[in-house]
Enzyme design. Structure first.
Site: not given
Lengths: 269, 316
Positions: B39, B60, B85, B169
């Site tokens: 991603s 993370e 995150f 995004r």
């Protein structure tokens, strides 16, 4: 080494007394481990970053940063900086911050720690960078047992195993006490050795106050091609009877009378 | 500076491609991800330089600590995951391990803001800029199109110290042509105006430019300032504009608490007291929805910005 450790213990108590604050219990529990590390194991030049071998040095990370007076006293007595600096512990403007800080350029301090559960990840990253750069020294990380309750520690253990790091050694100062009580009462870690084994570590369990056992375990770890963890059973407050195994001395400074009593006991050794 | 051709490109692809280019020139660059490399597009770097890519898994906190260790060992480290995150989950590691030790870690977070879309509130980072801005020594960047993303990533690779870079995004429309030069030391004036100052960055820049164009058609002359660098905040461009227009609107894909709007207010009240209106998500969580509909709902589209500015113009 016995004399060195004794001197370090006395310095720790004086520093905490001077500062009127600090963590004697967890500092005293790891003195013997630090003594063996700095006297026998770690290859870290006293000239620190002025040494041509600086890049090749072993790395030591005190993940349980509240034991800073132990590390400061060991570093000063080993010759990394003047023992006079110890008088400034926790005082405004001092390089000897309450928890180790890499911002103040104190020889021997690699990275800032204090917020628990983070030193091992730093150690993993450092070990990875040294592997990429073909530096054949090792990274040693000292953790507290209470600190093992932080989930981030187990994330790092998993990462260390996944990356098959043979240049990382972890030592757990297992004094069995944390602020709110025993680790078993608060949130048990047991079976710690089995857990570490399940995470891919070669585990040695030792008496963390026996110089020979500490040295042997560290040499084994140094020569090993596997991930190594040393569980060092220790006594919180070790060396001062009224502090030993007494959780109220986790983060409290002695008064003058208590200091004198403690120093007398240590000096009688 | 402004592009005449309007293309739509993925900033995440640009990020991944830029990393690969930088990795070829600089063997010291390493990249970390937390199971979202497909991603975030750090997978491109993984493919090109597998020995310099470390997947920390869904962990993370460990990723940020490991990034710190690699940086302390001398590496230039890029660590990526979704903005949610990459910040809230590991804030302590970012503050106490990366920033306190002033380490060379570039946190490049994708999926910033409400436009994460259908995944909803748990994945919509609306406070990430606020968190990052509050940490000493952290630089915060929000580039607006792919040309700028590339330049910001290149700047990051060549500038020591901790940095947070937020990428959306969504695919972005081209704003800048090849003559654009990212300037880390100044806000950028993209349109001259005398009636009102519109300040923005990131994916709302295109919307603001479009709104300003429509406003000019009804006689409202809006000045547009782009602030890709939220911290350190360089107030000169803002001050000059606010002195002229006396009215400032900040538009951002973030909570109105703690982000660019707050940075603008902090600068304005010190250097040029004037009215500031903030458009962004209010003190609220996001929700699921198609990204354009969400932008419309939270007032971030060109049409909504246009309407709001007209409203503000009438407020004396």
């Amino acid at each position: 080494m016995k004399e060195f450790a004794k001197k370090v213990r006395c310095d720790i108590l004086r520093m905490i007394y001077n500062a009127k604050s600090g963590h004697p219990g967890g500092a005293l529990s790891c003195v013997d481990i630090l003594t063996v590390l700095y006297k026998k194991i770690l290859n870290i030049p006293l000239e620190w970053d002025k040494s041509i071998d600086f890049k090749k040095r072993d790395r030591f990370i005190l993940s349980k940063g509240h034991a800073s007076p132990a590390l400061y006293a060991v570093l000063a007595n080993a010759g990394y900086f003047s023992t006079e600096l110890l008088n400034g512990f926790r005082i405004l403007g001092s390089k000897l911050q309450g928890h180790p800080s890499s911002r103040v350029n104190l020889p021997g301090i690699e990275v800032s720690t204090g917020s628990l559960g983070q030193g091992l990840s730093i150690g993993v990253g450092l070990a990875l960078s040294m592997r990429l750069d073909n530096i054949n020294s090792k990274v040693y990380v000292l953790l507290g047992d209470g600190e093992m309750q932080e989930g981030s520690v187990w994330e790092s253990l998993m990462n260390a195993n996944n990356q098959k790091l043979d240049n990382l050694v972890i030592i757990i100062d297992k004094n069995r006490l944390q602020i709110d009580g025993t680790t078993d009462e608060v949130k048990t870690l047991e079976p710690l050795d089995e857990k570490l084994k399940a995470f891919g570590f070669e585990v040695q369990t030792i008496d963390g106050h026996n110089f020979e056992e500490i040295e042997t375990a560290l040499i084994n770890a140094k020569n090993s091609k596997n991930l190594c963890a040393i569980i060092a059973n220790t006594i919180k407050g070790k060396g001062v009877k009224f502090m030993e195994n007494n959780v109220s001395w986790h983060g409290k400074a002695p008064d003058k009378e208590q200091l004198d009593m403690a120093l007398e006991e240590l000096n009688a050794l | 500076m402004l592009s005449k051709v309007e293309e739509i490109k993925s900033p995440r692809n640009t990020y991944g491609e830029t990393l690969v280019e930088l990795g070829a020139k600089n063997p010291n660059i390493v990249v970390l991800d937390a199971d979202l490399s497909c991603s975030t597009q750090t997978a491109k770097f993984h493919k090109a330089y597998p020995e310099r890519f470390f997947n920390c898994g869904i962990a993370e906190q460990d990723m940020m600590g490991t990034a710190a260790g690699l940086a302390y060992g001398g590496k230039t480290v890029f660590a990526s995951t979704f903005a949610m995150f990459a910040t809230a989950r590991c804030l302590d590691q970012i503050r106490n391990t990366i920033c306190y030790s002033k380490l060379n870690v570039k946190i490049v977070a994708t999926h910033g803001g409400i436009t994460v879309g259908e995944d909803g509130a748990s994945h919509q980072a609306l406070e990430d800029i606020a968190y990052m801005r509050a940490i000493p020594d952290m630089k915060v960047m929000v580039p607006a199109d792919c040309t700028e993303v590339k330049q910001v990533i290149e700047y990051a690779a060549n500038t020591p110290g901790p940095m947070y870079i937020r990428i959306p995004r969504t695919n972005l429309k081209t704003i800048f042509d090849s003559s654009y030069q990212f300037n880390p030391n100044s806000g950028v004036k993209l349109r001259d105006g005398k009636d009102i100052t519109l300040v923005t960055n990131g994916e709302t820049l295109w919307e603001v430019l479009s709104a300003a164009k429509s406003l000019s058609e009804i006689g409202i002359d809006a000045e547009v300032l782009h602030y890709p660098v939220v911290k350190p905040f360089h107030h000169i461009a803002l001050k000059e504009s606010a002195q002229k227009t006396k009215k400032v609107v900040v538009i951002e894909n973030h909570s109105i608490i703690g982000g660019l709007g707050s940075a603008v207010c902090e600068a304005i009240c010190r250097y040029c007291p004037s009215k500031v209106y903030r458009i962004g998500t209010k003190d609220t969580f996001g929700q699921s929805g198609e990204q354009r509909q969400l932008m419309e709902f939270y007032g971030l589209t060109d049409r909504k910005i246009y309407e709001k500015v007209i409203e503000y113009m009438d407020v004396k």
